[in-house]
Scaffold this motif. Structure first.
Motif, short mmCIF file in Angstrom:
data_model
loop_
_atom_site.label_atom_id
_atom_site.label_comp_id
_atom_site.label_asym_id
_atom_site.label_seq_id
_atom_site.Cartn_x
_atom_site.Cartn_y
_atom_site.Cartn_z
N SER A 142 0.85 -1.19 0.00
CA SER A 142 0.00 0.00 0.00
C SER A 142 0.88 1.24 0.00
CB SER A 142 -0.93 0.00 1.22
OG SER A 142 -0.19 -0.02 2.41
N THR A 143 0.34 2.34 -0.50
CA THR A 143 1.16 3.53 -0.71
C THR A 143 1.69 4.14 0.59
OG1 THR A 143 -0.93 4.76 -0.87
CG2 THR A 143 0.18 4.21 -2.92
N ASN A 144 1.05 3.85 1.71
CA ASN A 144 1.54 4.42 2.97
C ASN A 144 2.34 3.39 3.79
OD1 ASN A 144 -0.63 2.83 3.54
ND2 ASN A 144 -1.69 4.30 4.85
N ASN A 145 2.74 2.31 3.16
CA ASN A 145 3.54 1.29 3.84
C ASN A 145 5.00 1.45 3.41
OD1 ASN A 145 4.53 -0.92 5.18
ND2 ASN A 145 3.21 -2.42 4.16
N GLU A 146 5.62 2.52 3.89
CA GLU A 146 6.98 2.84 3.46
C GLU A 146 7.99 1.78 3.89
OE1 GLU A 146 7.92 6.70 4.89
OE2 GLU A 146 6.37 7.71 3.68
N GLN A 147 7.76 1.17 5.04
CA GLN A 147 8.70 0.16 5.54
C GLN A 147 8.78 -1.03 4.59
OE1 GLN A 147 7.86 -1.14 9.53
NE2 GLN A 147 9.85 -2.10 9.79
N SER A 148 7.65 -1.45 4.05
CA SER A 148 7.65 -2.57 3.11
C SER A 148 8.35 -2.18 1.81
CB SER A 148 6.21 -3.02 2.82
OG SER A 148 6.21 -4.11 1.92
N GLY A 149 8.12 -0.96 1.36
CA GLY A 149 8.80 -0.49 0.16
C GLY A 149 10.30 -0.50 0.32
N ARG A 150 10.78 -0.03 1.48
CA ARG A 150 12.22 -0.02 1.73
C ARG A 150 12.77 -1.44 1.81
NH1 ARG A 150 10.80 4.11 5.46
NH2 ARG A 150 10.96 2.62 7.18
N LEU A 151 12.00 -2.34 2.41
CA LEU A 151 12.44 -3.73 2.51
C LEU A 151 12.66 -4.32 1.12
CD1 LEU A 151 12.90 -6.36 4.16
CD2 LEU A 151 10.44 -6.78 3.96
N HIS A 152 11.74 -4.07 0.21
CA HIS A 152 11.85 -4.64 -1.12
C HIS A 152 13.03 -4.04 -1.89
CE1 HIS A 152 7.80 -6.26 -0.32
NE2 HIS A 152 8.10 -7.13 -1.26
N THR A 153 13.17 -2.73 -1.87
CA THR A 153 14.27 -2.12 -2.62
C THR A 153 15.63 -2.51 -2.04
OG1 THR A 153 14.03 -0.08 -1.31
CG2 THR A 153 12.91 -0.17 -3.44
N LYS A 154 15.70 -2.69 -0.73
CA LYS A 154 16.94 -3.11 -0.09
C LYS A 154 17.38 -4.48 -0.59
CE LYS A 154 19.00 -3.95 4.48
NZ LYS A 154 18.76 -3.94 5.96
N HIS A 155 16.43 -5.32 -0.99
CA HIS A 155 16.74 -6.67 -1.44
C HIS A 155 16.70 -6.79 -2.96
CE1 HIS A 155 16.05 -7.41 2.83
NE2 HIS A 155 16.83 -8.45 2.66
N GLY A 156 16.89 -5.68 -3.63
CA GLY A 156 17.10 -5.71 -5.07
C GLY A 156 15.88 -5.51 -5.93
N PHE A 157 14.71 -5.34 -5.35
CA PHE A 157 13.51 -5.11 -6.14
C PHE A 157 13.57 -3.74 -6.79
CE2 PHE A 157 12.14 -8.57 -3.55
CZ PHE A 157 11.03 -9.15 -4.14
N GLN A 158 13.08 -3.67 -8.01
CA GLN A 158 12.98 -2.41 -8.73
C GLN A 158 11.58 -1.85 -8.56
OE1 GLN A 158 13.58 -2.76 -12.94
NE2 GLN A 158 13.19 -0.60 -13.36
N TYR A 159 11.50 -0.57 -8.20
CA TYR A 159 10.20 0.08 -8.09
C TYR A 159 9.61 0.24 -9.49
CZ TYR A 159 6.69 3.69 -7.34
OH TYR A 159 5.52 4.40 -7.32
N LEU A 160 8.36 -0.20 -9.67
CA LEU A 160 7.74 -0.14 -10.98
C LEU A 160 6.81 1.06 -11.14
CD1 LEU A 160 6.84 -3.92 -11.52
CD2 LEU A 160 8.82 -2.67 -12.39
N HIS A 161 5.74 1.06 -10.36
CA HIS A 161 4.77 2.14 -10.52
C HIS A 161 3.79 2.15 -9.35
CE1 HIS A 161 2.68 -1.34 -12.33
NE2 HIS A 161 1.60 -0.77 -11.84
N LYS A 162 2.98 3.20 -9.34
CA LYS A 162 1.98 3.38 -8.30
C LYS A 162 0.62 3.57 -8.96
CE LYS A 162 2.13 7.31 -6.10
NZ LYS A 162 2.52 8.36 -5.13
#
Length: 205
Positions: A142-162
């Motif tokens: 979800s857009t307000n779940n910044e912690q999950s977003g950071r977790l994914h990018t830290k492990h190599g995930f590429q941000y796609l879109h919102k």
């Protein structure tokens, strides 16, 4: 903070479903990382568990740890094993053309946030999904779940879109964000073998 080596990650069983549901229902009641509005019944949650484990044959894990609570006397303590979080992968889409793409899901007992458990569980999912033959993993937050977003990018995930404002919960609009991680050989070639169903007896780590 509980050290990472205090957690044991193991395959979830049907006996864990009640505890897993209890964790999930906290987020239904209190947070927007899920936009489900009503707590699923134990019967419904068991059906969802079986769909991942039995129908899709994908991995479903729990992380356990031991906590100490005061005993009957001033000097005694009781040790109790609790489920600190759970994680699984599932098919990104049920259409057969998506069969090499999975999506991760991780939920933590709120008492164990911030101690690195989410990272441990995501690493496990990535490792196992790669060995099963998946080529892509999707993360959806979800857009307000910044912690999950950071977790994914830290492990190599590429941000796609919102996608903005597509769900409504607690009187507010909520969007979703998508992340993508190539697994194994990714899209560098075409798979020649099907996905290997998850086998709890195999050594993936």
């Amino acid at each position: 903070m509980i050290p990472n080596n205090s957690f044991i990650i193991r395959d979830a069983t049907i006996d864990d479903v009640q505890s897993i549901r209890d964790i999930y229902c906290h987020y239904v009641r209190e947070e927007t990382c899920t936009v489900e509005l009503a707590e699923p019944s134990l019967e419904e949650f068991t059906s969802r568990f079986n769909h991942i484990v039995v129908n899709e044959r994908n991995p479903y894990y729990v992380a356990t740890t031991t906590i100490k609570t005061p005993g009957d006397s001033d000097s005694s303590q009781t040790e109790t094993t609790v489920i600190a979080g759970y994680a699984y992968i599932h098919l990104f889409n049920s259409r057969s053309g998506y069969k090499y793409t999975c999506e991760d899901t991780i939920y933590l007992n709120p008492a164990f946030k911030g101690c690195g458990l989410g990272a441990l569980m995501l690493k496990r999912l990535i490792t196992v999904a790669t060995k099963m033959g998946y080529r892509q993993m999707i993360g959806c937050t979800s857009t307000n779940n910044e912690q999950s977003g950071r977790l994914h990018t830290k492990h190599g995930f590429q941000y796609l879109h919102k996608i903005n404002n597509i769900a409504l919960k607690f009187g507010q609009w909520i969007g979703v964000e998508y992340y993508q991680l190539a697994l194994g050989e990714g899209d560098s070639n075409l798979p020649t073998s099907p996905i290997i169903p998850y086998d709890p007896t195999s050594n993936y780590i």
